[in-house]
Design a protein around this motif. Structure first.
Motif, PDB file in Angstrom:
ATOM      1  N   VAL A 106       0.780  -1.202  -0.087  1.00 31.32           N
ATOM      2  CA  VAL A 106      -0.014   0.051  -0.005  1.00 31.32           C
ATOM      3  C   VAL A 106       0.714   1.265  -0.150  1.00 31.32           C
ATOM      4  O   VAL A 106       0.415   2.308  -0.680  1.00 31.32           O
ATOM      5  CB  VAL A 106      -0.996  -0.150   1.254  1.00 31.32           C
ATOM      6  CG1 VAL A 106      -0.164   0.107   2.706  1.00 31.32           C
ATOM      7  CG2 VAL A 106      -2.034   0.982   0.966  1.00 31.32           C
ATOM      8  N   ASN A 107       1.865   1.262   0.576  1.00 27.45           N
ATOM      9  CA  ASN A 107       2.916   2.389   0.542  1.00 27.45           C
ATOM     10  C   ASN A 107       3.411   2.743  -0.669  1.00 27.45           C
ATOM     11  O   ASN A 107       3.721   3.820  -1.143  1.00 27.45           O
ATOM     12  CB  ASN A 107       4.056   2.350   1.756  1.00 27.45           C
ATOM     13  CG  ASN A 107       3.405   2.419   3.116  1.00 27.45           C
ATOM     14  OD1 ASN A 107       2.533   3.104   3.446  1.00 27.45           O
ATOM     15  ND2 ASN A 107       4.140   1.731   4.072  1.00 27.45           N
ATOM     16  N   ALA A 108       3.808   1.458  -1.331  1.00 25.42           N
ATOM     17  CA  ALA A 108       4.457   1.757  -2.752  1.00 25.42           C
ATOM     18  C   ALA A 108       3.673   2.145  -3.584  1.00 25.42           C
ATOM     19  O   ALA A 108       3.715   2.908  -4.358  1.00 25.42           O
ATOM     20  CB  ALA A 108       5.033   0.384  -3.100  1.00 25.42           C
ATOM     21  N   LEU A 109       2.182   1.666  -3.690  1.00 26.95           N
ATOM     22  CA  LEU A 109       1.013   2.040  -4.522  1.00 26.95           C
ATOM     23  C   LEU A 109       0.852   3.662  -4.236  1.00 26.95           C
ATOM     24  O   LEU A 109       0.631   4.231  -5.208  1.00 26.95           O
ATOM     25  CB  LEU A 109      -0.117   1.197  -4.210  1.00 26.95           C
ATOM     26  CG  LEU A 109      -0.039  -0.107  -4.651  1.00 26.95           C
ATOM     27  CD1 LEU A 109      -1.269  -0.971  -4.340  1.00 26.95           C
ATOM     28  CD2 LEU A 109       0.150  -0.212  -6.040  1.00 26.95           C
ATOM     29  N   THR A 110       0.786   4.123  -2.918  1.00 27.00           N
ATOM     30  CA  THR A 110       0.649   5.679  -2.563  1.00 27.00           C
ATOM     31  C   THR A 110       1.776   6.306  -3.358  1.00 27.00           C
ATOM     32  O   THR A 110       1.291   7.268  -3.954  1.00 27.00           O
ATOM     33  CB  THR A 110       0.387   5.588  -1.330  1.00 27.00           C
ATOM     34  OG1 THR A 110      -0.466   4.764  -0.551  1.00 27.00           O
ATOM     35  CG2 THR A 110       0.133   7.247  -0.789  1.00 27.00           C
ATOM     36  N   ILE A 111       2.925   5.954  -2.975  1.00 26.63           N
ATOM     37  CA  ILE A 111       4.085   6.696  -3.740  1.00 26.63           C
ATOM     38  C   ILE A 111       3.993   6.676  -5.114  1.00 26.63           C
ATOM     39  O   ILE A 111       4.103   7.843  -5.782  1.00 26.63           O
ATOM     40  CB  ILE A 111       5.362   6.068  -3.224  1.00 26.63           C
ATOM     41  CG1 ILE A 111       5.570   6.278  -1.550  1.00 26.63           C
ATOM     42  CG2 ILE A 111       6.705   6.671  -4.065  1.00 26.63           C
ATOM     43  CD1 ILE A 111       6.962   6.097  -1.259  1.00 26.63           C
ATOM     44  N   GLU A 112       3.499   5.745  -5.742  1.00 29.62           N
ATOM     45  CA  GLU A 112       3.396   5.619  -7.187  1.00 29.62           C
ATOM     46  C   GLU A 112       2.510   6.799  -7.575  1.00 29.62           C
ATOM     47  O   GLU A 112       2.531   7.413  -8.503  1.00 29.62           O
ATOM     48  CB  GLU A 112       3.062   4.293  -7.634  1.00 29.62           C
ATOM     49  CG  GLU A 112       2.966   4.309  -9.288  1.00 29.62           C
ATOM     50  CD  GLU A 112       2.665   2.895  -9.735  1.00 29.62           C
ATOM     51  OE1 GLU A 112       3.285   2.681 -11.089  1.00 29.62           O
ATOM     52  OE2 GLU A 112       2.262   1.852  -9.102  1.00 29.62           O
ATOM     53  N   SER A 113       1.104   6.645  -6.721  1.00 32.72           N
ATOM     54  CA  SER A 113       0.120   7.630  -7.054  1.00 32.72           C
ATOM     55  C   SER A 113       0.749   9.181  -6.777  1.00 32.72           C
ATOM     56  O   SER A 113       0.272   9.943  -8.013  1.00 32.72           O
ATOM     57  CB  SER A 113      -1.145   7.448  -6.204  1.00 32.72           C
ATOM     58  OG  SER A 113      -2.031   8.321  -6.458  1.00 32.72           O
ATOM     59  N   VAL A 114       1.324   9.470  -6.115  1.00 34.05           N
ATOM     60  CA  VAL A 114       1.904  10.760  -5.595  1.00 34.05           C
ATOM     61  C   VAL A 114       3.033  11.069  -6.783  1.00 34.05           C
ATOM     62  O   VAL A 114       2.943  12.081  -7.418  1.00 34.05           O
ATOM     63  CB  VAL A 114       2.686  10.742  -4.455  1.00 34.05           C
ATOM     64  CG1 VAL A 114       3.328  12.108  -4.361  1.00 34.05           C
ATOM     65  CG2 VAL A 114       1.711  10.685  -3.095  1.00 34.05           C
ATOM     66  N   LEU A 115       3.698  10.152  -7.182  1.00 30.35           N
ATOM     67  CA  LEU A 115       4.780  10.390  -8.459  1.00 30.35           C
ATOM     68  C   LEU A 115       3.907  10.782  -9.379  1.00 30.35           C
ATOM     69  O   LEU A 115       4.451  11.730 -10.257  1.00 30.35           O
ATOM     70  CB  LEU A 115       5.607   9.046  -8.521  1.00 30.35           C
ATOM     71  CG  LEU A 115       6.606   8.901  -7.535  1.00 30.35           C
ATOM     72  CD1 LEU A 115       7.334   7.504  -7.819  1.00 30.35           C
ATOM     73  CD2 LEU A 115       7.848  10.151  -7.340  1.00 30.35           C
ATOM     74  N   ASN A 116       2.766   9.874 -10.078  1.00 28.37           N
ATOM     75  CA  ASN A 116       2.131  10.282 -11.238  1.00 28.37           C
ATOM     76  C   ASN A 116       1.611  11.705 -11.210  1.00 28.37           C
ATOM     77  O   ASN A 116       1.754  12.650 -12.352  1.00 28.37           O
ATOM     78  CB  ASN A 116       0.928   9.306 -11.027  1.00 28.37           C
ATOM     79  CG  ASN A 116       1.537   7.853 -11.667  1.00 28.37           C
ATOM     80  OD1 ASN A 116       2.733   7.731 -12.427  1.00 28.37           O
ATOM     81  ND2 ASN A 116       0.795   6.700 -11.439  1.00 28.37           N
ATOM     82  N   GLY A 117       1.056  12.122 -10.038  1.00 32.12           N
ATOM     83  CA  GLY A 117       0.699  13.602  -9.955  1.00 32.12           C
ATOM     84  C   GLY A 117       1.792  14.402 -10.287  1.00 32.12           C
ATOM     85  O   GLY A 117       1.515  15.579 -10.687  1.00 32.12           O
ATOM     86  N   LEU A 118       3.044  14.136  -9.396  1.00 32.30           N
ATOM     87  CA  LEU A 118       4.026  15.082  -9.579  1.00 32.30           C
ATOM     88  C   LEU A 118       4.613  15.098 -10.886  1.00 32.30           C
ATOM     89  O   LEU A 118       4.939  15.995 -11.633  1.00 32.30           O
ATOM     90  CB  LEU A 118       5.353  14.675  -8.529  1.00 32.30           C
ATOM     91  CG  LEU A 118       5.120  14.761  -7.145  1.00 32.30           C
ATOM     92  CD1 LEU A 118       6.148  14.255  -6.289  1.00 32.30           C
ATOM     93  CD2 LEU A 118       4.475  16.440  -6.945  1.00 32.30           C
ATOM     94  N   PHE A 119       4.360  14.037 -11.875  1.00 30.71           N
ATOM     95  CA  PHE A 119       4.834  14.015 -13.173  1.00 30.71           C
ATOM     96  C   PHE A 119       3.863  14.504 -13.974  1.00 30.71           C
ATOM     97  O   PHE A 119       4.468  15.630 -14.995  1.00 30.71           O
ATOM     98  CB  PHE A 119       5.101  12.709 -13.864  1.00 30.71           C
ATOM     99  CG  PHE A 119       6.098  11.685 -12.991  1.00 30.71           C
ATOM    100  CD1 PHE A 119       7.183  12.415 -12.361  1.00 30.71           C
ATOM    101  CD2 PHE A 119       5.817  10.377 -12.940  1.00 30.71           C
ATOM    102  CE1 PHE A 119       8.144  11.483 -11.772  1.00 30.71           C
ATOM    103  CE2 PHE A 119       6.847   9.656 -12.205  1.00 30.71           C
ATOM    104  CZ  PHE A 119       8.157   9.992 -11.763  1.00 30.71           C
ATOM    105  N   GLU A 120       2.775  14.780 -13.636  1.00 25.53           N
ATOM    106  CA  GLU A 120       1.580  15.660 -14.458  1.00 25.53           C
ATOM    107  C   GLU A 120       2.017  17.110 -14.167  1.00 25.53           C
ATOM    108  O   GLU A 120       1.822  17.685 -15.082  1.00 25.53           O
ATOM    109  CB  GLU A 120       0.228  15.160 -14.045  1.00 25.53           C
ATOM    110  CG  GLU A 120      -0.254  13.800 -14.667  1.00 25.53           C
ATOM    111  CD  GLU A 120      -1.610  13.432 -14.064  1.00 25.53           C
ATOM    112  OE1 GLU A 120      -2.498  14.237 -13.441  1.00 25.53           O
ATOM    113  OE2 GLU A 120      -1.968  12.414 -14.130  1.00 25.53           O
ATOM    114  N   GLU A 121       2.303  17.303 -12.833  1.00 34.26           N
ATOM    115  CA  GLU A 121       2.562  18.859 -12.759  1.00 34.26           C
ATOM    116  C   GLU A 121       3.800  19.099 -13.393  1.00 34.26           C
ATOM    117  O   GLU A 121       3.876  20.379 -13.960  1.00 34.26           O
ATOM    118  CB  GLU A 121       3.087  18.752 -11.021  1.00 34.26           C
ATOM    119  CG  GLU A 121       3.174  20.349 -10.800  1.00 34.26           C
ATOM    120  CD  GLU A 121       3.753  20.101  -9.065  1.00 34.26           C
ATOM    121  OE1 GLU A 121       4.623  20.916  -8.666  1.00 34.26           O
ATOM    122  OE2 GLU A 121       2.901  19.453  -8.333  1.00 34.26           O
ATOM    123  N   LEU A 122       4.916  18.313 -13.752  1.00 34.71           N
ATOM    124  CA  LEU A 122       5.976  18.633 -14.309  1.00 34.71           C
ATOM    125  C   LEU A 122       5.579  19.027 -15.978  1.00 34.71           C
ATOM    126  O   LEU A 122       6.156  19.920 -16.452  1.00 34.71           O
ATOM    127  CB  LEU A 122       7.087  17.601 -14.219  1.00 34.71           C
ATOM    128  CG  LEU A 122       7.960  17.498 -13.027  1.00 34.71           C
ATOM    129  CD1 LEU A 122       8.719  16.225 -13.065  1.00 34.71           C
ATOM    130  CD2 LEU A 122       8.777  18.738 -13.092  1.00 34.71           C
TER     131      LEU A 122
END
Length: 108
Positions: free
Chosen positions: A80-96
């Protein structure tokens, strides 16, 4: 490995700064727990890990021009932590990517 094209040139240093500023904060907001991850700038890539909970890295990200090469540790694919990090990363990549959008080039 997953490859994402953010259609904007980025450096490993730029990505490292963004992750340092936002990853743990957004992770903690999503999971509602006080857990932080190490974000380590290696020579040519960034690693995200939490040595108190996981052996090795959870994510390794390499930057090449406009593309991000993301390796996720196979041992923690359903964590669950890895899945959450992946979700956060995807949002940050969209921001970039901003208005240019991003494309998933490869997922495997």
């Amino acid at each position: 490995m997953k490859i994402i094209d953010i259609h904007s040139k980025i450096t490993t240093d730029d990505l490292f700064i963004l992750l340092q500023q936002k990853l743990n904060q957004q992770f903690q907001q999503q999971r509602k727990i006080n857990l932080s991850f190490n974000i380590e700038h290696r020579r040519s890539y960034i690693e995200i890990n939490q040595p108190n909970l996981y052996e090795g890295f959870l994510f390794r990200i390499e930057v090449s021009d406009t593309k991000l090469f993301i390796t996720r540790a196979a041992d923690y694919i359903d964590d669950v932590n890895a899945l959450t990090i992946e979700s956060v990363l995807n949002g940050l990549f969209e921001e970039l990517a901003g208005d240019r959008g991003m494309n998933l080039v490869l997922e495997g």
